[in-house]
Each structure stands twice: as C-alpha cells, then as structure tokens.
Design an enzyme around this catalytic site. Structure first.
Site, PDB file in Angstrom:
ATOM      1  N   CYS A 142       0.893  -1.282  -0.007  1.00  0.00           N
ATOM      2  CA  CYS A 142      -0.020   0.120  -0.131  1.00  0.00           C
ATOM      3  C   CYS A 142       0.725   1.320   0.299  1.00  0.00           C
ATOM      4  O   CYS A 142       1.676   1.438  -0.956  1.00  0.00           O
ATOM      5  CB  CYS A 142      -1.003  -0.051   1.428  1.00  0.00           C
ATOM      6  SG  CYS A 142      -2.230   1.409   1.229  1.00  0.00           S
ATOM      7  N   ASP A 177      -8.841  -3.230  -7.271  1.00  0.00           N
ATOM      8  CA  ASP A 177      -8.249  -2.154  -6.528  1.00  0.00           C
ATOM      9  C   ASP A 177      -8.179  -0.899  -7.675  1.00  0.00           C
ATOM     10  O   ASP A 177      -7.119  -0.751  -8.174  1.00  0.00           O
ATOM     11  CB  ASP A 177      -6.759  -2.589  -6.261  1.00  0.00           C
ATOM     12  CG  ASP A 177      -6.140  -1.655  -5.348  1.00  0.00           C
ATOM     13  OD1 ASP A 177      -6.753  -0.848  -4.989  1.00  0.00           O
ATOM     14  OD2 ASP A 177      -5.079  -1.878  -4.944  1.00  0.00           O
ATOM     15  N   HIS A 207      -7.540  -4.871  -2.542  1.00  0.00           N
ATOM     16  CA  HIS A 207      -6.221  -4.066  -2.050  1.00  0.00           C
ATOM     17  C   HIS A 207      -5.861  -4.802  -0.690  1.00  0.00           C
ATOM     18  O   HIS A 207      -6.619  -4.858   0.049  1.00  0.00           O
ATOM     19  CB  HIS A 207      -6.598  -2.571  -2.118  1.00  0.00           C
ATOM     20  CG  HIS A 207      -5.384  -1.895  -1.399  1.00  0.00           C
ATOM     21  ND1 HIS A 207      -4.681  -1.059  -2.470  1.00  0.00           N
ATOM     22  CD2 HIS A 207      -5.065  -1.539  -0.306  1.00  0.00           C
ATOM     23  CE1 HIS A 207      -3.846  -0.342  -1.672  1.00  0.00           C
ATOM     24  NE2 HIS A 207      -3.988  -0.721  -0.602  1.00  0.00           N
TER      25      HIS A 207
END
Length: 296
Positions: A186, A234, A265
């Site tokens: 991330c 995502d 995600h």
C-alpha cells in the site's frame, strides 16, 4: 468468533473500507454505509470486524523463533526527522554476509503484520529491516486508527527521506552484501516505487504490492528490476498502471507485473478478510524467487 470469508462480503464493503483506510472517509461514514448493505446472515458490525485487522492472526513466524534474531536499531536521517528506528531481523546461523531487504509498512506505522513479514524474510536467509515512520511521534501506537491519523499528520517529504536514510543504513550494514531489495505494501508499495526512482544507486530489486508509482518525471530514473503486484479489485491503484508501464517500457526497465484474480487491495495481509491465502502465497513465493534471483 465466527470466521467470515471474503466471498461473504460484498465488493461495495471492500471499496468503502479502502476509502476509509486511505482517509477518504471517516470511521463514522464507513460504519453508516455498511449499515445500509443487505448482508445475509451477518450484522454490519461483524463485517466491519472482519475488515479490521486482527493481528493475532498475522503471525507466521514467531519472534521467539530460534532461527532468527530481532532487534530495534536507530539510524540517522539528516534530511528527514533526524533519527529513525526500525525492526532489524537477521538469521541466527549467518556464516557470511547476506543480501538485505527493506520492508515498508502501510499508512499506519510498523504494525505486527509488517514485523512478521520481516521475520519471514529472515527465515529465508535475508537480513530484513522494517522502519517505523511513526518513530518521531513515539512509534506505532498499537492500533491502526490512531496510527493512520498520526502518519497522515506528518510531513510526507520527511517520511520519504527517512526511508531513503533507512535504505542507506541497511546498504552499508556490516552484515549485508552490496545487494539491497525493497518490498512494501500500500503506502509501502508507493515507497518501494519511489525508492527505485529516487535512489537507483541503492536499490537492486523492488517489489511493490498495490502501490502507486513515483511522482511525475521521477519514474524515468528507475533502473533496478521491479516486480509489481496488483489486486484485481483495486481501481485506485490499478488506474496508475498504464502510464507507469509505458514509462518502464520506454526506459527499458526489467519489470514484470502480476494481477491476482478475485483479490482486494491488501490481499497479502493475513489479519483481515481481505486476505486471500492462495494468491498471497503465490505472490510471496514470486517475491522470494525474485529477490533470490536479483540479490544473490
């Protein structure tokens, strides 16, 4: 507690959690939206709980494992916050110098999942170092909501400089070879891409998990081999890929990109219902093979 699989949770709930986790909506909005979803047999509170990390689930390698040794180490960061700290994990049976991997957390500080990732790497023979961006504020506070708020309030450019300094610290560590990889998730995926672009002299291989690329013209500086890991569901991150791919191709970078079907995600993070065990294991095995190929 009843286990809730990701197949039981509507995609809309994952999307709203992603908005919440990245600061686009607050917790109250996230919870109120969940309450509007018709979810057969489940309360919205149960779904919210399944999406929220439970770090008891995320330990694959114990900190007491005799094959590794973990310590906290500080490093200088003159252009960042002055001093940084990270979680250094080394194989206990190290007979020679070993390649190193910098492990970069999400947007909430050095949580138990990221520490476990560092231990997994050490079990595979790498020296792993996981810095905590929140160290200048006292470190990861023990919960993600507070950690996210703390990190959001910090100077982003100084955080980036801290990770550059951490890479330098690890690269010259007396126990490491001259080969350094970086893996991040991330926000950490963004930092992995950023380091490959702004510090090509430091980074020998990069594996960003669902992270956006470095900003603007910086992508032209990427030189190291890079493996990009995407989740299928995502949209926010995946929208950045076409331009990034074109830049990597134009600059003849050795890269490979994988998109994992039916994943969200955060699918590698085994502390929430976003976790996809099969795809996480595949992505991780590819990551290890990539580092062994390019850092040996």
């Amino acid at each position: 507690m009843t286990h809730i699989s990701n197949e039981q949770i509507p995609q809309q709930a994952f999307d709203w959690y992603d908005d919440y986790a990245h600061g686009d909506i607050d917790r109250r909005t996230f919870m109120s939206r969940l309450a509007t979803l018709p979810i057969a047999g489940l309360t919205f509170g149960a779904v919210a709980g399944a999406l929220t990390p439970n770090y008891v689930l995320a330990e694959q390698v114990s900190f007491n494992d005799s094959a590794i040794k973990a310590t906290y180490e500080t490093f200088e960061s003159a252009k960042g916050h002055g001093t940084g700290q990270g979680y250094l994990v080394v194989p206990t049976e190290l007979k020679a110098k070993a390649p190193a991997v910098l492990v970069v957390h999400e947007n909430r500080g050095l949580n138990p999942y990221i520490k476990d990732v560092a231990r997994r790497l050490a079990k595979q023979g790498f020296i792993a170092f996981a810095p905590d961006a929140l160290f200048p504020l006292g470190g990861y506070p023990g919960n993600d909501d507070e950690g996210r708020t703390m990190q959001r309030g910090m100077d982003r450019s100084k955080i980036e400089q801290d990770f550059i300094a951490a890479a330098e610290f690890l690269k010259i560590n007396e126990a490491t070879t001259d080969k350094l990889g970086v893996v991040g998730f991330c926000f950490g995926g963004y930092i992995s891409n950023m380091l490959a672009a702004v510090a090509p002299e430091l980074i020998d291989a990069a594996v960003p998990f669902y992270g956006t690329p470095a900003k603007g013209e910086l992508v032209k500086n990427v030189k190291a081999p890079i493996m990009i890991q995407f989740a299928e569901n995502d949209k926010r991150v995946n929208a950045s890929w076409p331009d990034y791919e074109a830049a990597l191709k134009a600059n003849k970078v050795d890269f490979i990109a994988h998109t994992y079907p039916k994943t969200q995600h955060g699918f590698h993070n085994d502390s929430t219902s976003r976790y996809n065990p099969e795809m996480a294991e595949l992505a991780w095995s590819r990551t290890l093979s990539f580092f062994k190929e390019h850092l040996s």
